[in-house]
Structures are given as structure tokens and as C-alpha cells.
Design a protein around this motif. Structure first.
Motif, PDB file in Angstrom:
ATOM      1  N   LEU A   1       0.836  -1.211   0.000  1.00  0.00           N
ATOM      2  CA  LEU A   1       0.000   0.000   0.000  1.00  0.00           C
ATOM      3  C   LEU A   1       0.862   1.248   0.000  1.00  0.00           C
ATOM      4  CD1 LEU A   1      -3.016  -0.661   2.402  1.00  0.00           C
ATOM      5  CD2 LEU A   1      -3.070  -0.263  -0.057  1.00  0.00           C
ATOM      6  N   ASP A   2       1.942   1.221   0.777  1.00  0.00           N
ATOM      7  CA  ASP A   2       2.869   2.359   0.784  1.00  0.00           C
ATOM      8  C   ASP A   2       3.328   2.667  -0.635  1.00  0.00           C
ATOM      9  OD1 ASP A   2       2.686   2.176   3.537  1.00  0.00           O
ATOM     10  OD2 ASP A   2       4.788   1.660   3.859  1.00  0.00           O
ATOM     11  N   GLN A   3       3.735   1.637  -1.351  1.00  0.00           N
ATOM     12  CA  GLN A   3       4.252   1.826  -2.705  1.00  0.00           C
ATOM     13  C   GLN A   3       3.188   2.385  -3.642  1.00  0.00           C
ATOM     14  OE1 GLN A   3       5.841  -2.053  -3.576  1.00  0.00           O
ATOM     15  NE2 GLN A   3       7.832  -1.550  -2.687  1.00  0.00           N
TER      16      GLN A   3
ATOM     17  N   LEU B   1      -9.309   9.401   0.174  1.00  0.00           N
ATOM     18  CA  LEU B   1      -8.845   8.023   0.114  1.00  0.00           C
ATOM     19  C   LEU B   1      -7.869   7.733   1.253  1.00  0.00           C
ATOM     20  CD1 LEU B   1      -8.986   5.417  -1.685  1.00  0.00           C
ATOM     21  CD2 LEU B   1      -6.876   6.242  -2.737  1.00  0.00           C
ATOM     22  N   LEU B   2      -6.997   8.683   1.539  1.00  0.00           N
ATOM     23  CA  LEU B   2      -6.025   8.492   2.618  1.00  0.00           C
ATOM     24  C   LEU B   2      -6.697   8.376   3.985  1.00  0.00           C
ATOM     25  CD1 LEU B   2      -3.104  10.879   1.596  1.00  0.00           C
ATOM     26  CD2 LEU B   2      -3.244   8.387   1.344  1.00  0.00           C
ATOM     27  N   ASP B   3      -7.919   8.840   4.098  1.00  0.00           N
ATOM     28  CA  ASP B   3      -8.662   8.722   5.357  1.00  0.00           C
ATOM     29  C   ASP B   3      -9.318   7.351   5.530  1.00  0.00           C
ATOM     30  OD1 ASP B   3      -8.037  11.287   6.224  1.00  0.00           O
ATOM     31  OD2 ASP B   3      -9.817  12.169   5.305  1.00  0.00           O
ATOM     32  N   CYS B   4      -9.299   6.537   4.498  1.00  0.00           N
ATOM     33  CA  CYS B   4      -9.932   5.212   4.553  1.00  0.00           C
ATOM     34  C   CYS B   4      -9.044   4.231   5.322  1.00  0.00           C
ATOM     35  CB  CYS B   4     -10.182   4.683   3.142  1.00  0.00           C
ATOM     36  SG  CYS B   4     -11.390   5.649   2.227  1.00  0.00           S
ATOM     37  N   GLU B   5      -9.681   3.193   5.828  1.00  0.00           N
ATOM     38  CA  GLU B   5      -8.970   2.161   6.576  1.00  0.00           C
ATOM     39  C   GLU B   5      -8.096   1.327   5.637  1.00  0.00           C
ATOM     40  OE1 GLU B   5     -11.981  -0.125   8.528  1.00  0.00           O
ATOM     41  OE2 GLU B   5     -12.779   1.621   9.565  1.00  0.00           O
ATOM     42  N   ASP B   6      -6.961   0.906   6.152  1.00  0.00           N
ATOM     43  CA  ASP B   6      -6.000   0.153   5.352  1.00  0.00           C
ATOM     44  C   ASP B   6      -6.587  -1.128   4.776  1.00  0.00           C
ATOM     45  OD1 ASP B   6      -4.220   2.114   5.970  1.00  0.00           O
ATOM     46  OD2 ASP B   6      -2.982   0.890   7.300  1.00  0.00           O
ATOM     47  N   ASP B   7      -7.376  -1.842   5.569  1.00  0.00           N
ATOM     48  CA  ASP B   7      -7.907  -3.104   5.059  1.00  0.00           C
ATOM     49  C   ASP B   7      -8.847  -2.875   3.879  1.00  0.00           C
ATOM     50  OD1 ASP B   7      -9.715  -1.969   6.945  1.00  0.00           O
ATOM     51  OD2 ASP B   7     -10.706  -3.910   7.215  1.00  0.00           O
ATOM     52  N   LYS B   8      -9.622  -1.791   3.911  1.00  0.00           N
ATOM     53  CA  LYS B   8     -10.478  -1.455   2.765  1.00  0.00           C
ATOM     54  C   LYS B   8      -9.629  -1.077   1.562  1.00  0.00           C
ATOM     55  CE  LYS B   8     -14.599   0.192   5.104  1.00  0.00           C
ATOM     56  NZ  LYS B   8     -15.490   1.339   5.303  1.00  0.00           N
ATOM     57  N   LEU B   9      -8.627  -0.232   1.788  1.00  0.00           N
ATOM     58  CA  LEU B   9      -7.742   0.173   0.695  1.00  0.00           C
ATOM     59  C   LEU B   9      -7.114  -1.047   0.022  1.00  0.00           C
ATOM     60  CD1 LEU B   9      -5.801   3.235   2.146  1.00  0.00           C
ATOM     61  CD2 LEU B   9      -7.475   3.244   0.297  1.00  0.00           C
ATOM     62  N   TRP B  10      -6.662  -1.974   0.839  1.00  0.00           N
ATOM     63  CA  TRP B  10      -6.015  -3.161   0.291  1.00  0.00           C
ATOM     64  C   TRP B  10      -6.987  -3.963  -0.570  1.00  0.00           C
ATOM     65  CZ3 TRP B  10      -1.650  -4.809  -1.131  1.00  0.00           C
ATOM     66  CH2 TRP B  10      -1.420  -6.155  -1.352  1.00  0.00           C
ATOM     67  N   ARG B  11      -8.191  -4.193  -0.075  1.00  0.00           N
ATOM     68  CA  ARG B  11      -9.178  -4.956  -0.845  1.00  0.00           C
ATOM     69  C   ARG B  11      -9.545  -4.229  -2.133  1.00  0.00           C
ATOM     70  NH1 ARG B  11     -11.310  -5.792   4.455  1.00  0.00           N
ATOM     71  NH2 ARG B  11     -12.950  -4.267   4.038  1.00  0.00           N
ATOM     72  N   TRP B  12      -9.654  -2.911  -2.077  1.00  0.00           N
ATOM     73  CA  TRP B  12      -9.973  -2.134  -3.278  1.00  0.00           C
ATOM     74  C   TRP B  12      -8.833  -2.217  -4.292  1.00  0.00           C
ATOM     75  CZ3 TRP B  12     -11.693   2.927  -0.380  1.00  0.00           C
ATOM     76  CH2 TRP B  12     -12.920   2.701   0.258  1.00  0.00           C
ATOM     77  N   CYS B  13      -7.620  -2.050  -3.809  1.00  0.00           N
ATOM     78  CA  CYS B  13      -6.462  -2.060  -4.708  1.00  0.00           C
ATOM     79  C   CYS B  13      -6.225  -3.436  -5.326  1.00  0.00           C
ATOM     80  CB  CYS B  13      -5.214  -1.588  -3.981  1.00  0.00           C
ATOM     81  SG  CYS B  13      -5.214   0.189  -3.620  1.00  0.00           S
TER      82      CYS B  13
ATOM     83  N   ALA C   1     -12.782   5.356  -8.753  1.00  0.00           N
ATOM     84  CA  ALA C   1     -12.051   5.847  -9.924  1.00  0.00           C
ATOM     85  C   ALA C   1     -10.593   6.143  -9.584  1.00  0.00           C
ATOM     86  CB  ALA C   1     -12.734   7.087 -10.490  1.00  0.00           C
ATOM     87  N   ILE C   2     -10.344   6.734  -8.427  1.00  0.00           N
ATOM     88  CA  ILE C   2      -8.947   7.059  -8.107  1.00  0.00           C
ATOM     89  C   ILE C   2      -8.170   5.798  -7.750  1.00  0.00           C
ATOM     90  CG2 ILE C   2      -9.099   7.616  -5.638  1.00  0.00           C
ATOM     91  CD1 ILE C   2      -7.303  10.142  -6.581  1.00  0.00           C
ATOM     92  N   VAL C   3      -8.820   4.823  -7.142  1.00  0.00           N
ATOM     93  CA  VAL C   3      -8.147   3.549  -6.883  1.00  0.00           C
ATOM     94  C   VAL C   3      -7.747   2.913  -8.213  1.00  0.00           C
ATOM     95  CG1 VAL C   3      -8.505   1.174  -6.074  1.00  0.00           C
ATOM     96  CG2 VAL C   3      -9.167   3.098  -4.622  1.00  0.00           C
ATOM     97  N   GLU C   4      -8.641   2.927  -9.171  1.00  0.00           N
ATOM     98  CA  GLU C   4      -8.307   2.369 -10.490  1.00  0.00           C
ATOM     99  C   GLU C   4      -7.141   3.116 -11.122  1.00  0.00           C
ATOM    100  OE1 GLU C   4     -11.942   2.324 -12.773  1.00  0.00           O
ATOM    101  OE2 GLU C   4     -12.288   0.240 -12.187  1.00  0.00           O
ATOM    102  N   ARG C   5      -7.126   4.430 -10.969  1.00  0.00           N
ATOM    103  CA  ARG C   5      -6.022   5.219 -11.530  1.00  0.00           C
ATOM    104  C   ARG C   5      -4.699   4.862 -10.849  1.00  0.00           C
ATOM    105  NH1 ARG C   5      -4.766  11.579 -12.220  1.00  0.00           N
ATOM    106  NH2 ARG C   5      -2.876  11.176 -13.371  1.00  0.00           N
ATOM    107  N   ILE C   6      -4.737   4.730  -9.531  1.00  0.00           N
ATOM    108  CA  ILE C   6      -3.527   4.402  -8.769  1.00  0.00           C
ATOM    109  C   ILE C   6      -2.985   3.033  -9.186  1.00  0.00           C
ATOM    110  CG2 ILE C   6      -2.672   3.815  -6.460  1.00  0.00           C
ATOM    111  CD1 ILE C   6      -4.562   6.070  -5.418  1.00  0.00           C
TER     112      ILE C   6
END
Length: 82
Positions: free
Chosen positions: A21-23, A47-59, A72-77
Motif C-alpha cells: 500500500l505504501d508503494q 482516500l487516505l482517510d480510509c482504513e487500510d484493510d479497505k484500501l487493500w481490498r480495493w487495490c 475511480a482514483i483507486v483504479e487510476r492508482i
């Protein structure tokens, strides 16, 4: 706040405690943030305010954010080249 101090603050916020996630977050900050619109920057900050576990599942594509802007921004990232 100066641009340099803002970037340092954002770089710290991109540190998620999970290397992958850091990368991803730092890749966006380094490559897309400088040319991003104010609206896109606002979404990234949310997005940075979201929980890490959600971010990971989205990514990883295991789930999708219900919020279309966050999705949309997750897809861009994820689409940014390594």
C-alpha cells in the motif's frame, strides 16, 4: 503551508504500514499528484482517510469502493506503471 511541507505531510500520510500500500500511495503522490486537479487531489485526500484493510481490498480488486470517485482514483492508482 509551503508545497514542500505539504508534500512531506502527504508522504507521511501515504505510509500505511503495509509495504504494498505504501508503494501504491507513494507512486500516485510522486507521479500523479503534481499534475492532478484540485478535485482529484481532494478525492485522494479522502482516500487516505480510509482504513487500510479497505484500501487493500480495493487495490487488489477484491472489492470496489461504493463511492464512485474513490473507486475511480483507486483504479487510476493501480493502473500507474511501477
Amino acid at each position: 503551508m509551503s508545497d514542500d511541507s505539504e508534500l512531506k505531510r502527504l508522504r507521511w500520510r501515504c505510509r500505511r504500514g503495509m509495504r504494498e500500500l505504501d508503494q501504491l500511495m507513494l507512486r500516485y503522490l510522486d507521479r500523479a499528484w503534481p499534475t492532478a486537479s484540485d478535485a482529484e487531489r481532494s478525492v485522494f485526500l479522502r482516500l487516505l482517510d480510509c482504513e487500510d484493510d479497505k484500501l487493500w481490498r480495493w487495490c487488489m480488486g477484491r472489492e470496489h469502493a461504493e463511492d464512485a470517485e474513490l473507486h475511480a482514483i483507486v483504479e487510476r492508482i493501480v493502473a500507474l506503471p511501477p
